[in-house]
Write a protein that holds these residues in place. Structure first.
Motif, PDB file in Angstrom:
ATOM      1  N   ASP A 491       9.087  20.744  30.043  1.00  0.00           N
ATOM      2  CA  ASP A 491       8.899  19.423  29.455  1.00  0.00           C
ATOM      3  C   ASP A 491       9.166  18.276  30.496  1.00  0.00           C
ATOM      4  O   ASP A 491      10.454  17.921  30.855  1.00  0.00           O
ATOM      5  CB  ASP A 491       9.881  19.114  28.313  1.00  0.00           C
ATOM      6  N   GLY A 492       8.145  17.881  31.262  1.00  0.00           N
ATOM      7  CA  GLY A 492       8.374  16.967  32.334  1.00  0.00           C
ATOM      8  C   GLY A 492       9.260  17.416  33.714  1.00  0.00           C
ATOM      9  O   GLY A 492       8.899  18.826  33.964  1.00  0.00           O
ATOM     10  N   LEU A 493      10.262  16.856  33.961  1.00  0.00           N
ATOM     11  CA  LEU A 493      11.232  17.288  35.178  1.00  0.00           C
ATOM     12  C   LEU A 493      12.660  17.917  34.473  1.00  0.00           C
ATOM     13  O   LEU A 493      13.420  18.202  35.269  1.00  0.00           O
ATOM     14  CB  LEU A 493      11.612  16.182  36.048  1.00  0.00           C
ATOM     15  N   SER A 494      12.792  18.066  33.314  1.00  0.00           N
ATOM     16  CA  SER A 494      13.974  18.577  32.652  1.00  0.00           C
ATOM     17  C   SER A 494      13.945  20.055  32.441  1.00  0.00           C
ATOM     18  O   SER A 494      12.941  20.730  33.150  1.00  0.00           O
ATOM     19  CB  SER A 494      14.228  18.013  31.233  1.00  0.00           C
ATOM     20  N   THR A 495      14.888  20.641  32.006  1.00  0.00           N
ATOM     21  CA  THR A 495      15.062  21.999  31.878  1.00  0.00           C
ATOM     22  C   THR A 495      14.765  22.330  30.379  1.00  0.00           C
ATOM     23  O   THR A 495      15.354  23.299  29.811  1.00  0.00           O
ATOM     24  CB  THR A 495      16.517  22.578  32.138  1.00  0.00           C
ATOM     25  N   ASN A 496      14.163  21.497  29.787  1.00  0.00           N
ATOM     26  CA  ASN A 496      13.967  21.668  28.357  1.00  0.00           C
ATOM     27  C   ASN A 496      12.178  22.227  28.284  1.00  0.00           C
ATOM     28  O   ASN A 496      11.543  21.771  29.117  1.00  0.00           O
ATOM     29  CB  ASN A 496      13.730  20.356  27.699  1.00  0.00           C
ATOM     30  N   TYR A 497      12.143  23.167  27.644  1.00  0.00           N
ATOM     31  CA  TYR A 497      10.952  23.958  27.561  1.00  0.00           C
ATOM     32  C   TYR A 497      10.349  23.924  26.007  1.00  0.00           C
ATOM     33  O   TYR A 497      11.030  23.884  25.130  1.00  0.00           O
ATOM     34  CB  TYR A 497      11.056  25.494  27.983  1.00  0.00           C
ATOM     35  N   LYS A 498       9.083  23.666  26.048  1.00  0.00           N
ATOM     36  CA  LYS A 498       8.441  23.870  24.692  1.00  0.00           C
ATOM     37  C   LYS A 498       7.408  25.035  24.638  1.00  0.00           C
ATOM     38  O   LYS A 498       6.560  25.280  25.650  1.00  0.00           O
ATOM     39  CB  LYS A 498       7.512  22.391  24.507  1.00  0.00           C
ATOM     40  N   SER A 499       7.254  25.353  23.382  1.00  0.00           N
ATOM     41  CA  SER A 499       6.095  26.657  23.362  1.00  0.00           C
ATOM     42  C   SER A 499       4.639  26.027  23.117  1.00  0.00           C
ATOM     43  O   SER A 499       4.489  24.693  22.901  1.00  0.00           O
ATOM     44  CB  SER A 499       6.283  27.254  21.933  1.00  0.00           C
ATOM     45  N   VAL A 500       3.743  26.595  23.784  1.00  0.00           N
ATOM     46  CA  VAL A 500       2.359  26.208  23.858  1.00  0.00           C
ATOM     47  C   VAL A 500       1.471  26.532  22.610  1.00  0.00           C
ATOM     48  O   VAL A 500       0.859  25.659  21.956  1.00  0.00           O
ATOM     49  CB  VAL A 500       1.832  27.141  25.088  1.00  0.00           C
ATOM     50  N   PHE A 501       1.815  27.709  22.153  1.00  0.00           N
ATOM     51  CA  PHE A 501       1.106  28.172  20.620  1.00  0.00           C
ATOM     52  C   PHE A 501       2.305  28.736  19.917  1.00  0.00           C
ATOM     53  O   PHE A 501       3.311  28.811  20.160  1.00  0.00           O
ATOM     54  CB  PHE A 501       0.169  29.328  21.091  1.00  0.00           C
ATOM     55  N   GLU A 502       1.734  28.703  18.510  1.00  0.00           N
ATOM     56  CA  GLU A 502       2.343  29.207  17.416  1.00  0.00           C
ATOM     57  C   GLU A 502       1.471  29.919  16.522  1.00  0.00           C
ATOM     58  O   GLU A 502       0.234  29.907  16.414  1.00  0.00           O
ATOM     59  CB  GLU A 502       3.178  28.353  16.676  1.00  0.00           C
ATOM     60  N   GLU A 503       1.903  30.755  15.669  1.00  0.00           N
ATOM     61  CA  GLU A 503       1.186  31.465  14.860  1.00  0.00           C
ATOM     62  C   GLU A 503       0.481  30.723  13.820  1.00  0.00           C
ATOM     63  O   GLU A 503       0.649  29.438  13.371  1.00  0.00           O
ATOM     64  CB  GLU A 503       1.941  32.432  13.799  1.00  0.00           C
ATOM     65  N   GLY A 504      -1.005  30.908  13.929  1.00  0.00           N
ATOM     66  CA  GLY A 504      -1.905  29.809  12.837  1.00  0.00           C
ATOM     67  C   GLY A 504      -3.416  30.292  13.334  1.00  0.00           C
ATOM     68  O   GLY A 504      -3.634  31.190  14.034  1.00  0.00           O
ATOM     69  N   THR A 505      -4.172  29.127  13.092  1.00  0.00           N
ATOM     70  CA  THR A 505      -5.664  29.383  13.374  1.00  0.00           C
ATOM     71  C   THR A 505      -5.934  28.545  14.606  1.00  0.00           C
ATOM     72  O   THR A 505      -5.732  27.249  14.427  1.00  0.00           O
ATOM     73  CB  THR A 505      -6.632  29.069  12.201  1.00  0.00           C
ATOM     74  N   LEU A 506      -6.695  28.817  15.697  1.00  0.00           N
ATOM     75  CA  LEU A 506      -6.887  28.068  16.841  1.00  0.00           C
ATOM     76  C   LEU A 506      -8.536  27.916  16.634  1.00  0.00           C
ATOM     77  O   LEU A 506      -9.539  28.745  16.732  1.00  0.00           O
ATOM     78  CB  LEU A 506      -6.620  28.762  18.168  1.00  0.00           C
ATOM     79  N   ASP A 507      -8.790  26.304  16.896  1.00  0.00           N
ATOM     80  CA  ASP A 507     -10.388  26.239  16.897  1.00  0.00           C
ATOM     81  C   ASP A 507     -10.455  25.811  18.477  1.00  0.00           C
ATOM     82  O   ASP A 507      -9.806  25.108  19.073  1.00  0.00           O
ATOM     83  CB  ASP A 507     -10.651  25.112  16.215  1.00  0.00           C
ATOM     84  N   PHE A 508     -11.335  26.564  19.151  1.00  0.00           N
ATOM     85  CA  PHE A 508     -11.713  26.291  20.664  1.00  0.00           C
ATOM     86  C   PHE A 508     -12.932  25.764  20.907  1.00  0.00           C
ATOM     87  O   PHE A 508     -13.885  26.345  20.570  1.00  0.00           O
ATOM     88  CB  PHE A 508     -11.538  27.669  21.237  1.00  0.00           C
ATOM     89  N   THR A 509     -12.926  24.522  21.622  1.00  0.00           N
ATOM     90  CA  THR A 509     -14.281  23.956  22.066  1.00  0.00           C
ATOM     91  C   THR A 509     -14.432  23.666  23.263  1.00  0.00           C
ATOM     92  O   THR A 509     -13.596  22.679  24.030  1.00  0.00           O
ATOM     93  CB  THR A 509     -14.543  22.798  21.049  1.00  0.00           C
ATOM     94  N   GLY A 510     -15.162  24.357  24.051  1.00  0.00           N
ATOM     95  CA  GLY A 510     -15.241  23.931  25.614  1.00  0.00           C
ATOM     96  C   GLY A 510     -16.579  23.144  25.880  1.00  0.00           C
ATOM     97  O   GLY A 510     -17.325  22.627  25.064  1.00  0.00           O
ATOM     98  N   GLU A 511     -16.490  22.767  27.032  1.00  0.00           N
ATOM     99  CA  GLU A 511     -17.730  22.391  27.731  1.00  0.00           C
ATOM    100  C   GLU A 511     -18.400  23.070  28.883  1.00  0.00           C
ATOM    101  O   GLU A 511     -17.837  23.725  29.547  1.00  0.00           O
ATOM    102  CB  GLU A 511     -17.606  20.893  28.287  1.00  0.00           C
ATOM    103  N   LYS A 512     -19.559  22.876  28.854  1.00  0.00           N
ATOM    104  CA  LYS A 512     -20.436  23.774  29.992  1.00  0.00           C
ATOM    105  C   LYS A 512     -21.514  22.885  30.456  1.00  0.00           C
ATOM    106  O   LYS A 512     -22.455  22.579  29.558  1.00  0.00           O
ATOM    107  CB  LYS A 512     -20.961  25.272  29.395  1.00  0.00           C
TER     108      LYS A 512
END
Length: 856
Positions: A491-512
């Motif tokens: 999280d920024g320049l600190s030593t705090n960290y945050k999770s990217v994912f958690e349990e659940g349903t992920l909707d993924f939309t890319g571009e090509k």
């Protein structure tokens, strides 16, 4: 007897004539009955009266013939005439005529099979073909795929106008356009990467017992308030007269622990030099008071060091410096060194220069090649001139998948700790200061007296080589085996960290290629790992990894990076890397809105904080086109076809094509967005030469449609001439959406073909005919129906035009085959026959009357 027999004989003639008149009358009555077959009454002689059998010739006689008198006639048969009637056009498309032998098969009221030549049919309320009298027309039905089903036997034929729907699956797609050879060959695909991701399964040094690590500034002791003096009260001491002795002392916070030989010492005091004389070789030192503001440990002490004749300063004596009563002055006012009391000559004074500046620290655990995320920042907060002592440092806590992971020796509870510090000139860069070994039962402390220069350039042999052991704030990197719920970012320049994912349903939309792809869904559970997400992303983005489906014509690797890399989704050194297939129109992009997560138990959807940056841009001429195809249910499927210039030489121009469809789905989950790829080549004159692979396969396992849908791409109308731009479009495809049955045709072979509103034709049934070896032997059931008899033979069913059966003429009827002129002549002859026989009776009666008159 002669006149009497004449009466009966003539009576048989009159009876035969009546029968003929009946038959002729029936023929004439049905002259306009469709499919009617006229009959003939055929006669045979009845009984004979033999007067003489005759005699055969002899030598004297030429022989005589038999003498026989006929006794009348009888109707031997009434024979139907099954000759072809005239075929006449009808206004009813359901009407049918049989040209040739054969009968329509219909179902009687009792379920029996009957036969007719009358082809006037209509549809009943259930769309079934029936005769005028309500008998079902029989034939073969169809299965769910509109194939004629002969296995189920004959059944009433149906033509469900308006209620039947059908679709046509695409089998061929025609393309046209131009793919020029003059632009850039695609040698690179776009590469995008995330920031470095950590693995939260490895614990981070935490505050021990809820107490943060602390810093103690160990400044250099000052000289006593009363200068040290040299006195000579007498002789007989252990010092050598005339020798110069140097003294220094330090304050120490606690006794030595672990491998810290000297404990946590302050910087040394100023040097005091003493030279005893022969007259009185005594050194008397006035030691300073203890600074209780910095040293409050019960084991705090003052350590006195001495150097003889310029040698090392060795430990001479230690003095307790802690006063539980709270007074400051606890050391002796003076100290007489009458003899060298050195408690440990091997312990020498550390003369390293004092630190000057403001510093901060981090600690990490280490085991094997893994270094943990750092602890919270340890700040001393003041500008210091001396040494810095760190204490209350963390120990491994019982967290993570393996609570004892950082323990290097389970028997002793030992672990390694790395200590990092910045420098005054580089406050944001942290270099490895030292590695210490501690244990859970013996927590570490550390005194820092390393100069900035020695920290940044630690190699005395190469004093300009910078310290490569720089603090990595992210800690152990994520790998493909890391659980998604353990992915973390800083999280920024600190030593705090945050999770990217958690349990659940992920909707993924890319571009090509600058176009938004269809959204795909991915379920994240507690054990879902990075490799599963990478496979899902690769499939959803339609990336085809070399060599592709055809090893003989492999997909070109990405040459934009050295060494060349394969297209796909990987994680390297904690960074998720997406390598697109070569070509601008194949370039993949992901934004902060590409990942939308609905956590388990939550009703809200949040964007996942996972950003991608472009590492390498795509190049190469490419073109794309979108079109629609249809599966067997008529569902429209979107397909995107892109072309990338892969090679150009003096003989050929080669383009690679990629087909993508968001509707591609197989039950095993292996299929992705891409549903086909191949090569097409043009010669030196721009003519299409060949294609290596032209099939597109779209799996439809998640639907009731036939799976897979497979169709062929026709590149024959594409030119390879040097036009200004690559441009390809679809000129046609043979699939269709669902259509309703609105008309039909009946072929000569009896096949009923439905024509749907979408232009598709399908079989609706197959008419069956039957023939008999002796059709004259059929039993007339009335209502234009015939039934087999013992002399007709069994029915021989079959398809029209086969097995000697006639062909079916749709929209026409077979007229009655009654020959009115012949039947009228037959009627005249029959009536004449009747009158003639009546005259015989009249004549016989007159003769009998004459005979009776003779008696009178």
């Amino acid at each position: 007897m002669g006149l009497a027999s004449a009466l009966t004989t003539s009576l048989t003639g009159m009876t035969a004539a009546e029968t003929t008149i009946d038959v002729v009358g029936n023929n004439l009555a049905n002259a306009n009955t469709v499919g009617f077959k006229a009959s003939d009454a055929n006669f045979a002689t009845q009984f004979l009266q033999t007067i003489s059998l005759g005699a055969k010739p002899s030598a004297n006689n030429g022989g005589t013939d038999p003498k026989q008198i006929g006794l009348g006639t009888l109707v031997a048969e009434i024979s139907p005439d099954f000759n072809q009637g005239t075929i006449s056009a009808s206004s009813n498309t359901l009407d049918m005529a049989i040209q040739g032998e054969g009968f329509f098969i219909v179902q009687g009221y009792g379920g029996e099979q009957l036969y007719t030549r009358n082809g006037i049919f209509s549809l009943n309320g259930q769309s079934q073909l029936v005769t005028m009298t309500g008998h079902f027309l029989m034939g073969y039905g169809i299965d769910e795929n509109y194939n004629v089903d002969t296995s189920s036997g004959l059944m009433p034929l149906e033509i469900p106008i308006g209620s039947k729907e059908v679709a046509e699956a695409t089998q061929n797609v025609a393309l046209e356009g131009s793919l020029p050879p003059t632009d850039d060959v695609a040698t690179a695909g776009q590469i995008i990467m995330t920031e470095t991701l950590g693995n939260a399964a490895f614990s981070q040094p935490a505050n021990q017992g809820g107490t943060a690590p602390e810093v103690c500034i160990c400044e250099a002791p000052v000289l006593p308030g009363i200068p040290a003096t040299l006195e000579a009260p007498g002789a007989g001491t252990g010092l050598t007269a005339g020798t110069t002795y140097s003294y220094q002392w330090v304050f120490a916070d606690g006794t030595p622990t672990g491998n810290l030989v000297y404990g946590s010492e302050s910087g040394p005091s100023n040097v005091i030099e003493m030279t005893p004389t022969v007259a009185d070789p005594t050194v008397r030192l006035n030691l300073p008071d203890f600074n209780r503001d910095l040293y409050t440990n019960p084991n705090a002490e003052l350590r006195l060091y001495r150097s003889d004749s310029g040698g090392d300063f060795e430990l001479l004596e230690t003095f307790a410096a802690y006063n539980p009563d709270g007074t400051d002055a606890v050391l002796p006012a003076t100290y007489d060194d009458e003899e060298p009391l050195g408690t440990d000559p091997t312990r020498t004074l550390d003369q390293t220069e004092n630190l000057q500046g403001s510093y901060t620290y981090y600690t990490c655990f280490k085991r094997l090649d893994n270094i943990s995320r750092p602890s919270v920042k340890i700040e001393q907060g003041l500008s210091v001139d001396g040494r810095i002592h760190l204490y209350n440092l963390p120990i491994p806590e019982d967290v993570g998948p393996d609570p004892d992971y950082w323990i290097t020796n389970e028997a002793t509870g030992e672990y390694e700790m790395l200590i990092y510090r910045n420098t005054v000139g580089n406050p944001d860069d942290y270099y490895l200061l030292d590695t210490i070994t501690a244990s859970r039962d013996n927590p570490p402390t550390f005194t820092d007296n390393t100069s900035d220069n020695d920290l940044k350039y630690p190699d005395p042999i190469n004093p300009t080589t910078e310290n490569e052991n720089v603090l990595d704030f992210i800690g152990p990197k994520a790998t493909d085996a890391t659980a998604l719920v353990d992915l973390i970012t800083r999280d920024g320049l600190s030593t705090n960290y945050k999770s990217v994912f958690e349990e659940g349903t992920l909707d993924f939309t890319g571009e090509k290629g600058g176009r938004t792809l269809s959204t795909k869904e991915f379920t994240i559970e507690d054990d879902t790992d990075v490799s599963e997400l990478l496979g899902f992303m690769k499939n959803s983005l339609g990336i085809v990894s070399p060599p592709g489906p055809d090893p003989l014509h492999p997909i070109t690797k990405n040459e934009g990076k050295e060494p060349s890399c394969n297209a796909g989704c990987t994680i390297e050194d904690g960074q998720i890397k997406v390598v697109s297939n070569n070509g601008i129109d194949e370039a993949v992009d992901l934004s902060l809105t590409s990942f939308q997560l609905k956590a388990t138990g939550s009703d809200s959807v949040q964007s996942v904080d996972l950003s991608f940056g472009v590492d390498t841009e795509a190049n190469g001429t490419s073109s794309s086109t979108d079109f629609i195809v249809y599966d067997s249910l008529g569902t429209p499927l979107k397909v995107r076809l892109s072309f990338v210039l892969e090679g150009c030489d003096e003989f050929h121009t080669t383009y690679r094509w990629y087909a993508d469809s968001a509707d591609n789905a197989s039950s095993d989950g292996v299929s992705g967005l891409n549903c086909g790829t191949g090569l097409i080549q043009f010669d030196g004159e721009g003519n299409y030469v060949r294609a290596y692979g032209s099939d597109v396969v779209i799996y439809r396992d998640n639907t009731a449609a036939t799976s897979p849908l497979q169709f062929d791409l026709d590149f024959g109308q594409i030119s390879g001439l040097a036009n200004s731009n690559a441009n390809v479009a679809v000129s046609g495809q043979d699939g269709s959406a669902p259509g309703t049955l609105n008309s039909f045709i009946i072929g000569e072979d009896g096949t009923i073909r439905g024509i749907f509103s979408n232009g598709v034709t399908r079989d609706l049934g197959l008419l069956q005919l039957a023939r008999f070896k002796n059709p004259q032997g059929l039993e007339n059931k009335g209502q234009n129906l015939w039934a087999p008899s013992v002399n007709s033979g069994d029915p021989i069913p079959g398809n029209p035009t086969q097995q000697g059966l006639g062909k079916v003429v749709s929209g026409a009827v077979e007229l009655s085959n009654t020959d009115m002129s012949r039947n009228l002549v037959d009627l005249i002859l029959a009536s004449t026959m009747y009158r003639g026989n009546a005259r015989v009776i009249t004549t016989s009666q007159e003769l009998l009357d004459e005979l009776l008159a003779l008696n009178r």
